[in-house]
Design an enzyme around this catalytic site. Structure first.
Site, PDB file in Angstrom:
ATOM      1  N   LYS A  28       1.195  -1.615   0.229  1.00  0.00           N
ATOM      2  CA  LYS A  28      -0.327  -0.080   0.175  1.00  0.00           C
ATOM      3  C   LYS A  28       1.217   1.199   0.342  1.00  0.00           C
ATOM      4  O   LYS A  28       2.244   1.272   0.360  1.00  0.00           O
ATOM      5  CB  LYS A  28      -0.420   0.137   1.144  1.00  0.00           C
ATOM      6  CG  LYS A  28      -2.020   1.038   1.320  1.00  0.00           C
ATOM      7  CD  LYS A  28      -2.774   1.376   2.760  1.00  0.00           C
ATOM      8  CE  LYS A  28      -4.011   1.473   3.245  1.00  0.00           C
ATOM      9  NZ  LYS A  28      -4.892   1.350   4.194  1.00  0.00           N
TER      10      LYS A  28
ATOM     11  N   SER B 273      -9.349   1.047   2.799  1.00  0.00           N
ATOM     12  CA  SER B 273      -9.012   1.877   2.431  1.00  0.00           C
ATOM     13  C   SER B 273      -7.625   1.379   1.477  1.00  0.00           C
ATOM     14  O   SER B 273      -7.040   1.796   0.495  1.00  0.00           O
ATOM     15  CB  SER B 273      -8.327   3.164   3.372  1.00  0.00           C
ATOM     16  OG  SER B 273      -7.465   2.500   4.126  1.00  0.00           O
TER      17      SER B 273
ATOM     18  N   SER C  65      -9.501  -1.948   6.992  1.00  0.00           N
ATOM     19  CA  SER C  65      -8.698  -0.861   5.805  1.00  0.00           C
ATOM     20  C   SER C  65      -8.572  -2.997   4.817  1.00  0.00           C
ATOM     21  O   SER C  65      -8.216  -2.201   3.900  1.00  0.00           O
ATOM     22  CB  SER C  65      -8.427  -0.132   5.783  1.00  0.00           C
ATOM     23  OG  SER C  65      -9.073   1.505   5.622  1.00  0.00           O
TER      24      SER C  65
HETATM   25  N1  GLN Z   1     -12.942   3.086   6.750  1.00  0.00           N
HETATM   26  C1  GLN Z   1     -12.761   3.579   7.663  1.00  0.00           C
HETATM   27  C2  GLN Z   1     -12.132   4.872   7.828  1.00  0.00           C
HETATM   28  O1  GLN Z   1     -13.046   5.417   7.102  1.00  0.00           O
HETATM   29  C3  GLN Z   1     -11.640   2.218   8.058  1.00  0.00           C
HETATM   30  C4  GLN Z   1     -10.229   2.837   7.411  1.00  0.00           C
HETATM   31  C5  GLN Z   1      -9.141   2.014   8.076  1.00  0.00           C
HETATM   32  O2  GLN Z   1      -8.982   1.006   8.221  1.00  0.00           O
HETATM   33  N2  GLN Z   1      -7.893   2.310   7.338  1.00  0.00           N
HETATM   34  O3  GLN Z   1     -12.065   5.041   8.687  1.00  0.00           O
END
Ligand code: GLN
Length: 486
Positions: A79, A154, A178
């Site tokens: 990532k 994400s 994420s």
């Molecule tokens: N979808 C969650 C958020 O928007 C989790 C994001 C993540 O785990 N980085 O914060």
């Protein structure tokens, strides 16, 4: 089987018996990326020369038989949140469009030391804020199973790259889901380790008490192999845990006879997609047939998890993101030569809408007069959520739930209403708040042909049992073998 279809352990075997070289394997993946990525957009940066250089080094190691690990010569991606020395690291933001880190994150140092080949940097929601990659400043990633649908987020680029065979595996991060939610959307395996199991040094911070790196892979064995390399104490990260790292592959095949699997009623609620509900209930039967004992457990504070998370995570984000001020690194826009104007213009141009929304929410909940009512209260309820798991794990060894309330949603479906996007994390967030490990693995396909994910949560530092339960389910089923038709 073609090279790009391979798992880490499959490819390592072919490298070991000299059927192919790492340079050949890396070239095959780079060609696959060239052919497929224009349709998927799973990479922000493809690092051809960097990868081929590492592959040539790995071939020397394999040739001489020295220092060969299960990752030596294996092409993976990461990532775009992990600092890579000499390779652009954007974190999905315009703020870091031209940022070339002068150092490697500990994760990258460990992967390089093991001889892994890093193909490039995967697309993601900006600063890891989102559940669909629609918040990336570099256009969204498309789901390889259906380009009308999001890949989750994400770490959507990581999950899509694994599903589309644009790497053998990828490393993502998980603050509220994420790794697991995109793994669920793209039909791959995603593991969030215990908070502190993997170093965060050089991993761009979103919410420091929740962020944790983990693997996205084609099967459970590969997740164990990657965790073996990633895990461990790091003096450069004071929150990393100083506990021995077991061999996570050692107990995979021990089965689940006598293992107690807890089913929390709070995760099988009205509103959950019926196909998800049916697939997860079928998965429970599979594990029962394999000898597990199924018990009912309760996690009574689950209903507060989303609210608590969006207070704690935004508060921490507002503090972490204060560093992007145009002074030391990253974007600088200096319209007037006045310092305050420079801060404002830089942050106005550098951050996307969701990041700004979170900075404002977080600043508000931390500000004088609101701190006790919001941030402090959220921290207290976080403890109650954590206590729920402690109590539940007195009754069972792992907890089984759906990963997400529905299969992947369509592009644009939730962008107009940020709250509905936040709710798609409802089943993954508690695990981060409690700091425990969790995995998502494929357990079905919807009528529309979209993957469905099964989540297994475990006790703190008990990734071994989580992986063993996941491996047992995987070997009893065929879901991990399904491939998208690109
Ligand atoms: N979808 C969650 C958020 O928007 C989790 C994001 C993540 O785990 N980085 O914060």
């Amino acid at each position: 089987m073609s090279i790009t279809d391979e798992t880490i352990h499959g490819l390592a075997a072919r490298l070991a018996n000299k059927e192919i070289t790492s340079v050949e394997a890396t070239t095959a993946f780079l060609e696959r990326i060239k052919a497929v990525d224009p349709k998927i957009n799973a990479y922000i940066t493809v690092a051809d020369e960097y990868a081929l250089g590492a592959a040539a080094e790995a071939d020397k190691r394999i040739q001489s038989g020295t220092d060969v690990t299960p990752l030596t010569g294996v092409p993976i991606s990461v990532k775009d949140i992990f600092c890579t020395r000499g390779v652009r690291t954007t974190c999905g933001s315009k703020m870091l469009e031209d940022f070339i880190p002068p150092y490697d994150s500990t994760m990258i140092t460990k992967l390089k030391a093991a001889g892994a080949v890093i193909l490039g940097k995967n697309n993601m929601d900006e600063f890891a804020m989102g559940s669909s990659t629609e918040n990336s400043a570099y256009s969204p990633t498309l789901n390889p199973w259906s380009t009308a649908h999001v890949p989750g987020g994400s770490s959507g680029g990581s999950a899509a790259a694994v599903a589309a065979d644009e790497c053998t595996a990828s490393i993502g991060t998980d603050t509220g889901g994420s790794i697991r939610q995109p793994a669920s959307c793209c039909g791959v395996v995603g593991l969030k380790p215990t908070y502190g199991r993997v170093s965060r040094f050089g991993m761009i911070a979103f919410a420091s008490s929740l962020d944790q790196a983990g693997p996205l892979t084609k099967d459970v064995e590969d997740a164990a192999i990657l965790l073996n390399t990633m895990a461990g104490h790091d003096p450069a990260d004071s929150t990393s845990i100083d506990a021995p790292v077991p061999d996570y592959t050692a107990k995979l095949k021990d089965g689940v006879k006598g293992l107690k699997i807890g089913i929390p009623k709070e995760y099988f609620i009205e509103g959950i997609d019926p196909e998800v509900d049916a697939s997860v209930k079928a998965a429970i039967e599979v594990l029962k047939d394999a000898g597990a004992e199924i018990v009912d457990v309760t996690l009574p504070h689950t209903a507060y998890a989303v609210s608590v998370y969006y207070l704690v995570a935004t508060a921490e984000a507002s503090s972490n993101l204060a560093r992007y001020d145009g002074v030391k690194y990253g974007l600088r826009i200096d319209p007037t030569g006045n310092l305050t104007d420079m801060y404002c213009a830089t942050r106005e141009a550098g951050f996307g809408a969701e990041v700004k929304r979170r900075i404002m929410l977080g600043t508000y909940s931390l500000s004088a007069g609101y701190y006790d009512a919001y941030y402090k209260k959220a921290s207290q309820v976080r403890t109650l959520i954590s206590n729920d798991f402690d109590a539940a794990f007195k009754e069972c060894d792992v907890i089984l739930t759906p990963t997400a309330p529905s299969p992947a949603f369509k592009f644009g479906e939730k962008t107009a209403d940020p709250l509905s996007m936040y709710l798609s994390d409802i089943f993954t967030i508690s695990c981060n708040l409690a700091g425990i490990p969790g995995i998502s693995l494929p357990c079905g396909l919807s009528k529309e042909g979209l993957p469905i994910g099964l989540q297994i949560l475990g006790r703190s530092l008990d990734e071994e049992t989580v992986l063993r339960a996941a491996y047992t389910f995987e070997t009893a089923t065929e879901w991990h073998k399904a491939k998208p038709n690109l």
